[in-house]
Design an enzyme around this catalytic site. Sequence first.
Site, PDB file in Angstrom:
ATOM      1  N   ASN A 233       3.578  -6.565   3.725  1.00 36.46           N
ATOM      2  CA  ASN A 233       2.716  -6.906   4.863  1.00 36.46           C
ATOM      3  C   ASN A 233       3.043  -8.306   5.378  1.00 36.46           C
ATOM      4  OD1 ASN A 233       1.342  -4.457   4.443  1.00 36.46           O
ATOM      5  ND2 ASN A 233       0.001  -5.415   2.939  1.00 36.46           N
TER       6      ASN A 233
ATOM      7  N   GLU B 188     -11.878 -14.299   5.731  1.00 36.72           N
ATOM      8  CA  GLU B 188     -11.253 -13.837   6.974  1.00 36.72           C
ATOM      9  C   GLU B 188     -11.882 -12.554   7.467  1.00 36.72           C
ATOM     10  OE1 GLU B 188      -6.610 -14.932   6.213  1.00 36.72           O
ATOM     11  OE2 GLU B 188      -7.329 -12.943   5.776  1.00 36.72           O
TER      12      GLU B 188
ATOM     13  N   VAL C  51      -8.504  -7.794   1.416  1.00 37.95           N
ATOM     14  CA  VAL C  51      -9.026  -6.443   1.625  1.00 37.95           C
ATOM     15  C   VAL C  51      -8.368  -5.499   0.623  1.00 37.95           C
ATOM     16  CG1 VAL C  51      -9.720  -6.645   4.031  1.00 37.95           C
ATOM     17  CG2 VAL C  51      -7.347  -6.161   3.489  1.00 37.95           C
TER      18      VAL C  51
ATOM     19  N   LYS D 138       3.833   1.824  -9.357  1.00 40.28           N
ATOM     20  CA  LYS D 138       4.688   3.013  -9.370  1.00 40.28           C
ATOM     21  C   LYS D 138       4.739   3.678 -10.759  1.00 40.28           C
ATOM     22  CE  LYS D 138       5.981   2.182  -5.055  1.00 40.28           C
ATOM     23  NZ  LYS D 138       5.199   2.800  -3.978  1.00 40.28           N
TER      24      LYS D 138
HETATM   25  O1  0RQ Z   1       3.082   0.495  -2.155  1.00 35.90           O
HETATM   26  O2  0RQ Z   1       1.929   1.874  -0.490  1.00 35.90           O
HETATM   27  O3  0RQ Z   1       4.328   2.292  -1.048  1.00 35.90           O
HETATM   28  O4  0RQ Z   1       2.547   2.812  -2.718  1.00 35.90           O
HETATM   29  O5  0RQ Z   1       2.611  -2.453  -2.769  1.00 35.90           O
HETATM   30  O6  0RQ Z   1      -0.181  -2.014  -3.089  1.00 35.90           O
HETATM   31  O7  0RQ Z   1      -1.842  -0.932  -4.582  1.00 35.90           O
HETATM   32  O8  0RQ Z   1      -2.071  -0.704  -2.099  1.00 35.90           O
HETATM   33  O9  0RQ Z   1      -2.462  -2.897  -3.331  1.00 35.90           O
HETATM   34  O10 0RQ Z   1      -3.576  -2.990  -1.060  1.00 35.90           O
HETATM   35  O11 0RQ Z   1      -4.061  -4.662  -2.919  1.00 35.90           O
HETATM   36  O12 0RQ Z   1      -1.885  -4.668  -1.693  1.00 35.90           O
HETATM   37  C1  0RQ Z   1      -0.084  -7.838  -2.237  1.00 35.90           C
HETATM   38  C2  0RQ Z   1       0.479  -5.961  -0.726  1.00 35.90           C
HETATM   39  C3  0RQ Z   1      -1.323  -5.708  -2.440  1.00 35.90           C
HETATM   40  C4  0RQ Z   1      -1.743  -7.161  -0.466  1.00 35.90           C
HETATM   41  C5  0RQ Z   1      -0.643  -6.671  -1.475  1.00 35.90           C
HETATM   42  C6  0RQ Z   1       3.274  -1.771  -3.831  1.00 35.90           C
HETATM   43  C7  0RQ Z   1       2.357  -0.612  -4.146  1.00 35.90           C
HETATM   44  C8  0RQ Z   1       1.972  -0.168  -2.745  1.00 35.90           C
HETATM   45  C9  0RQ Z   1       0.421  -2.022  -1.862  1.00 35.90           C
HETATM   46  P1  0RQ Z   1       2.972   1.984  -1.562  1.00 35.90           P
HETATM   47  P2  0RQ Z   1      -1.687  -1.521  -3.262  1.00 35.90           P
HETATM   48  P3  0RQ Z   1      -3.095  -3.792  -2.210  1.00 35.90           P
HETATM   49  C10 0RQ Z   1      -6.520 -11.194   3.387  1.00 35.90           C
HETATM   50  C11 0RQ Z   1      -5.505 -11.899   2.490  1.00 35.90           C
HETATM   51  C12 0RQ Z   1      -0.940 -10.536   1.177  1.00 35.90           C
HETATM   52  C13 0RQ Z   1      -1.909 -10.871   2.272  1.00 35.90           C
HETATM   53  C14 0RQ Z   1      -3.241 -11.311   1.783  1.00 35.90           C
HETATM   54  C15 0RQ Z   1      -1.217  -8.144   0.569  1.00 35.90           C
HETATM   55  C16 0RQ Z   1       1.845  -1.504  -2.012  1.00 35.90           C
HETATM   56  O13 0RQ Z   1      -2.774  -7.765  -1.188  1.00 35.90           O
HETATM   57  O14 0RQ Z   1      -0.632  -7.758   1.572  1.00 35.90           O
HETATM   58  O15 0RQ Z   1      -3.494 -11.508   0.621  1.00 35.90           O
HETATM   59  N1  0RQ Z   1      -1.407  -9.466   0.305  1.00 35.90           N
HETATM   60  N2  0RQ Z   1      -4.153 -11.494   2.717  1.00 35.90           N
HETATM   61  O16 0RQ Z   1       3.023   0.373  -4.872  1.00 35.90           O
HETATM   62  C17 0RQ Z   1       6.776  -3.180  -6.093  1.00 35.90           C
HETATM   63  C18 0RQ Z   1       5.287  -4.457  -7.374  1.00 35.90           C
HETATM   64  C19 0RQ Z   1       4.230  -3.925  -6.577  1.00 35.90           C
HETATM   65  C20 0RQ Z   1       4.557  -3.022  -5.561  1.00 35.90           C
HETATM   66  C21 0RQ Z   1       2.414  -3.348  -5.556  1.00 35.90           C
HETATM   67  N3  0RQ Z   1       5.047  -5.318  -8.354  1.00 35.90           N
HETATM   68  N4  0RQ Z   1       6.535  -4.075  -7.078  1.00 35.90           N
HETATM   69  N5  0RQ Z   1       5.810  -2.638  -5.325  1.00 35.90           N
HETATM   70  N6  0RQ Z   1       3.403  -2.691  -4.960  1.00 35.90           N
HETATM   71  N7  0RQ Z   1       2.897  -4.106  -6.558  1.00 35.90           N
HETATM   72  C22 0RQ Z   1      -6.066 -10.325   4.539  1.00 35.90           C
HETATM   73  C23 0RQ Z   1      -5.252 -11.016   5.599  1.00 35.90           C
HETATM   74  O17 0RQ Z   1      -4.714 -12.037   5.402  1.00 35.90           O
HETATM   75  C24 0RQ Z   1      -5.115 -10.459   6.919  1.00 35.90           C
END
Ligand code: 0RQ
Length: 513
Positions: free
Chosen positions: A383, A293, A269, A407
Amino acid sequence: MCDRIRNAGMHDRMMSAEQAAALIKPGMTVAMSGFTGAGYPKAVPQALAARMEAAAAAGSPFRIKVLTGASTAPELDGALAKANGMELRLPYQSDPALRERINSGEIDYIDMHLSHVAQHTWSGYFGKIDLAVVEVAGILEDGRLVPSSSVGNNKTWLEQADQVILEVNAFQPAGLEGMHDIYYGTALPPERKPIPLTAPDERIGEAYLHVDPAKVVAVVTTDAPDRNSPFTAPDEASRSIAVHLLDFFGHEIKRGRLGRNLLPLQSGVGNIANAVLAALSEGGYEGLTAYTEVIQDGMLDLIRTGVLKMASATSFSLSAAGVQEFKDNIDFYRTRILLRTQEISNHPELIRRLGVLAMNGMIEADIYGNVNSTHIAGSKVMNGIGGSGDFARNGSISIFMSPSTAKNGGLSSIVPMVSHVDHTEHDTMIIVTEQGLADLRGLAPKQRAQLIIDRCAHPLYRPMLQDYYDRARRESYGQHSPHLLAEALSWHDRFVETGTMHTFPTINQPSRS
Ligand code: 0RQ
């Protein structure tokens, strides 16, 4: 509401959320419904949080262990975390208040593959499930349950819990009835048999959940929407990632490795997933399928326009506008959407058989293709792994996507060594950033490293990565996956110390946040 509760015996057990919450005792293991902000109980957890707050104020902490399908919402995870009412949580969360308590060390969190939760429960790894709180859309005359907007682990919770509280939510469309496929054929080894599903649109189970009526201790009525997070339009980086990915699919079709209908799609998502779905709708595709999912707004759009002929999932994750669209056209969607238990939506056997194209977000990848989906600087959880591992390990093509920086350019998403590993180099086939796409299939570690640096790294960090890699090629202890161990995590260390991975001050670059 009585038309939703058609079983006469259940009428006797109707009570208020407060009365039902009073059945939950400190120390219990409580399994709740809910997956990506859909189908979670809305009233009992809030009443429970109020009891927990009162107990804490009176000097006697009230904490329970909470198991769910996946993430829930402020009414459940947020309320219980703020009341300091959870000692343990699994298997996935995305709530800010809960995340804070996990990262401060107050709540233990088991972050695990979503397909594993049911079988680990049957095996007793989490101990006895004292009570389940499950949202349903209705109760039939014969006591069977109409599942709600997510299925998640509800079949397992209803079977395994000693006692059950049902929340019957009148807000959920009555038309959900018939959209579910609950498979009752799973078993533990050595009794396990093949799961007879060979296409995303096949039904292998029943439209209803079963519960032993003797276990139902309370029925609570609600009339409240799911979390329904607003839909955000894809940003520039997400759109670029989608363009690279669509180009890749085009090449795979030209080479004859994918057909015009691709293979069943799985997508996470969020912003990037939305951008990929939007790009598919403009790419001339039709008759695609999804074995995934979560059904988000973008997938509803694809179904409406015929790009997607059907989607199999375990949950919805819609905006308020998406819910309205779904409710208004539910008869159309009912024949094109199937909601299954998460053990089936995420089942390795089925993902491998169907050849799912797995597309998931990541926090960071390293130059060899190891992927971190969950941790910031190796120690703070974001997460959880969710279903990404179920799909990445078993899909026919596993794709990880992220902007190349986070960031405002202060963090690189491509690093020398990931600070936490969720998906190993053996599971990662494609890495995509807005800079480009690296196809790692068939490549040895050093070939992968150069490709990831060239194609995926941001220009701000590319010279730093090349310098690290060149020195590792000269000085590493071994030359299979060259590394400078004392330096490999120094980028994360610098981020913790200074707030940036870079060696000079942050400049504004297009990035995710
Ligand atoms: O942090 O909210 O504090 O600004 O991570 O990043 O840009 O909102 O990106 O919503 O696509 O999330 C991997 C977390 C990416 C997600 C992840 C910080 C960034 C921000 C979120 P802030 P964005 P997304 C289906 C499949 C695992 C589960 C999964 C995830 C926050 O895709 O949870 O895939 N994946 N499930 O600033 C430090 C970095 C960063 C970073 C991003 N390199 N270093 N912080 N952020 N990159 C669903 C289910 O399974 C239920």
